[in-house]
Design a protein around this motif. Structure first.
Motif, PDB file in Angstrom:
ATOM      1  N   SER A  38      13.984  -3.774  33.331  1.00  0.00           N
ATOM      2  CA  SER A  38      14.818  -3.791  34.529  1.00  0.00           C
ATOM      3  C   SER A  38      14.174  -4.743  35.525  1.00  0.00           C
ATOM      4  N   THR A  39      14.948  -5.162  36.512  1.00  0.00           N
ATOM      5  CA  THR A  39      14.414  -6.065  37.532  1.00  0.00           C
ATOM      6  C   THR A  39      13.178  -5.443  38.165  1.00  0.00           C
ATOM      7  N   GLU A  40      13.272  -4.178  38.478  1.00  0.00           N
ATOM      8  CA  GLU A  40      12.172  -3.457  39.103  1.00  0.00           C
ATOM      9  C   GLU A  40      10.904  -3.494  38.242  1.00  0.00           C
ATOM     10  N   ASP A  41      11.053  -3.127  36.952  1.00  0.00           N
ATOM     11  CA  ASP A  41       9.891  -3.107  36.067  1.00  0.00           C
ATOM     12  C   ASP A  41       9.304  -4.501  35.881  1.00  0.00           C
ATOM     13  N   PHE A  42      10.185  -5.464  35.740  1.00  0.00           N
ATOM     14  CA  PHE A  42       9.721  -6.833  35.566  1.00  0.00           C
ATOM     15  C   PHE A  42       8.942  -7.276  36.796  1.00  0.00           C
ATOM     16  N   TYR A  43       9.464  -6.943  37.953  1.00  0.00           N
ATOM     17  CA  TYR A  43       8.812  -7.293  39.216  1.00  0.00           C
ATOM     18  C   TYR A  43       7.432  -6.646  39.317  1.00  0.00           C
ATOM     19  N   LYS A  63      18.912 -13.891  38.294  1.00  0.00           N
ATOM     20  CA  LYS A  63      20.339 -14.213  38.369  1.00  0.00           C
ATOM     21  C   LYS A  63      20.596 -15.663  37.946  1.00  0.00           C
ATOM     22  N   LEU A  64      19.700 -16.537  38.379  1.00  0.00           N
ATOM     23  CA  LEU A  64      19.827 -17.941  37.974  1.00  0.00           C
ATOM     24  C   LEU A  64      19.699 -18.074  36.458  1.00  0.00           C
ATOM     25  N   PHE A  65      18.754 -17.338  35.879  1.00  0.00           N
ATOM     26  CA  PHE A  65      18.580 -17.390  34.424  1.00  0.00           C
ATOM     27  C   PHE A  65      19.887 -16.987  33.739  1.00  0.00           C
ATOM     28  N   ALA A  66      20.480 -15.939  34.255  1.00  0.00           N
ATOM     29  CA  ALA A  66      21.727 -15.462  33.657  1.00  0.00           C
ATOM     30  C   ALA A  66      22.816 -16.523  33.807  1.00  0.00           C
ATOM     31  N   ARG A  74      22.119  -6.949  31.121  1.00  0.00           N
ATOM     32  CA  ARG A  74      22.556  -5.774  30.348  1.00  0.00           C
ATOM     33  C   ARG A  74      22.570  -4.551  31.229  1.00  0.00           C
ATOM     34  N   ASN A  75      23.330  -3.609  30.793  1.00  0.00           N
ATOM     35  CA  ASN A  75      23.531  -2.426  31.592  1.00  0.00           C
ATOM     36  C   ASN A  75      23.712  -1.265  30.636  1.00  0.00           C
ATOM     37  N   PHE A  76      22.695  -0.426  30.503  1.00  0.00           N
ATOM     38  CA  PHE A  76      22.780   0.656  29.529  1.00  0.00           C
ATOM     39  C   PHE A  76      23.187   1.983  30.156  1.00  0.00           C
ATOM     40  N   GLY A  77      23.773   1.904  31.319  1.00  0.00           N
ATOM     41  CA  GLY A  77      24.324   3.126  31.900  1.00  0.00           C
ATOM     42  C   GLY A  77      23.336   3.994  32.640  1.00  0.00           C
ATOM     43  N   ASP A  78      22.111   3.508  32.818  1.00  0.00           N
ATOM     44  CA  ASP A  78      21.147   4.316  33.549  1.00  0.00           C
ATOM     45  C   ASP A  78      21.034   3.857  35.003  1.00  0.00           C
ATOM     46  N   GLY A  79      21.981   3.034  35.426  1.00  0.00           N
ATOM     47  CA  GLY A  79      21.987   2.612  36.818  1.00  0.00           C
ATOM     48  C   GLY A  79      21.085   1.435  37.131  1.00  0.00           C
ATOM     49  N   GLN A  80      20.409   0.925  36.123  1.00  0.00           N
ATOM     50  CA  GLN A  80      19.552  -0.227  36.343  1.00  0.00           C
ATOM     51  C   GLN A  80      20.023  -1.405  35.499  1.00  0.00           C
ATOM     52  N   THR A  81      19.989  -2.573  36.091  1.00  0.00           N
ATOM     53  CA  THR A  81      20.342  -3.770  35.345  1.00  0.00           C
ATOM     54  C   THR A  81      19.107  -4.280  34.622  1.00  0.00           C
ATOM     55  N   ARG A  82      19.286  -4.638  33.375  1.00  0.00           N
ATOM     56  CA  ARG A  82      18.185  -5.186  32.612  1.00  0.00           C
ATOM     57  C   ARG A  82      18.511  -6.615  32.217  1.00  0.00           C
ATOM     58  N   PHE A  83      17.469  -7.428  32.123  1.00  0.00           N
ATOM     59  CA  PHE A  83      17.654  -8.815  31.699  1.00  0.00           C
ATOM     60  C   PHE A  83      16.894  -9.021  30.408  1.00  0.00           C
TER      61      PHE A  83
END
Lengths: 149, 149
Positions: A38-43, A63-66, A74-83
């Motif tokens: 997730s963005t948070e974990d990556f950060y 976001k630029l990478f995307a 990606r979005n696995f339904g846990d409320g966090q966006t993953r890249f």
DNA sequence: ATCTGTGCAAACCTTTTGCACGTCA
DNA sequence: TGACGTGCAAAAGGTTTGCACAGAT
């Protein structure tokens, strides 16, 4: 065939965006990790080595990478966006273990073909798709079975 | 085979939860709509006829529906959770038009079978899956083509 | 009578943005 | 120099929760 780093640099040049040290650090770090963070974990991981980089910069860069295609959101339904890193436009899907959170990638040509058939039946023009299978990996399934005994 | 309403009433009784007028109103309204509404949109629609019902109650009740199996929580990546009626444990997947937002349901046994094969290959025990195809419906595809000319 | 449900408002959590300062070209 | 990028902090957007009162059993 250009690699991911070149693709991103081309993208920056094309859009007249600037090549900054932060963007390079985030790019290299992102390409090095092969998980689905997730963005948070990556950060948080990035911050260990580069404490000066802010969350907003990480977010904007992912976001630029995307946008330029080297990452997929990606979005696995846990409320966090993953890249995740997107290599060579190869599409793959995911098995998600609801026990331990492990994510396994897979690819299946037959399923992809059937999806095209479905789309044609409905006069749909597919641009993208997402397939996620949720369940238990072998280890979690085994431990669940033993805890019930 | 019990219908959705009976299933929910059984669920309430089993959990010693109470059968309130709000829950019945939300239940009937939810079963009547066959769209894929977000909590917000569903609430706004419901409020037209029942202005006294609060958002929190709607939210909590939809969660109960999901818990007892008569609703499925969906997430199409736009940051909003959607709930749809879940009939008879029949599984279906979605075609999502990125042009007009239209959502079409479909079912494909062959794809489901191939998913089981994939899972077996990875020693996974599937509980659920999600498949979404994103693209343009015939109408949006036509209008996009004409706007380019 | 008791315990759950409701409605309101506030808390929460993640993503996004405004702004003043810094940096690349 | 001028535009874009960065970091901070605050806003936004959606979901969840605490609380006092209402209602079901």
């Amino acid at each position: 065939m250009k690699n991911q780093e070149e693709l991103f640099l081309d993208f920056l040049a094309r859009k007249r965006l600037k090549n900054t040290s932060q963007r390079m650090i985030i790019l290299k770090s992102f390409l090095r990790q092969s998980l689905h963070l997730s963005t948070e974990d990556f950060y948080l991981q990035l911050r260990k080595k580069h404490p000066a980089i802010g969350y907003a910069t990480v977010h904007r860069t992912l976001k630029l990478f995307a946008e330029c295609g080297i990452a997929a959101e990606r979005n696995f339904g846990d409320g966090q966006t993953r890249f995740e890193v997107n290599y060579d436009n190869e599409h793959h899907d995911h098995l998600v273990c609801t026990g331990c959170g492990k994510i396994i990638e897979f690819e299946n040509r037959q399923i992809e073909q059937l999806q095209l058939d479905v789309a044609r039946t409905h006069n749909f023009f597919i641009k993208d798709h997402r397939l996620e299978l949720y369940g238990l990996c072998a280890a979690c399934h085994a431990s669940e079975a033993s805890s019930l005994s």
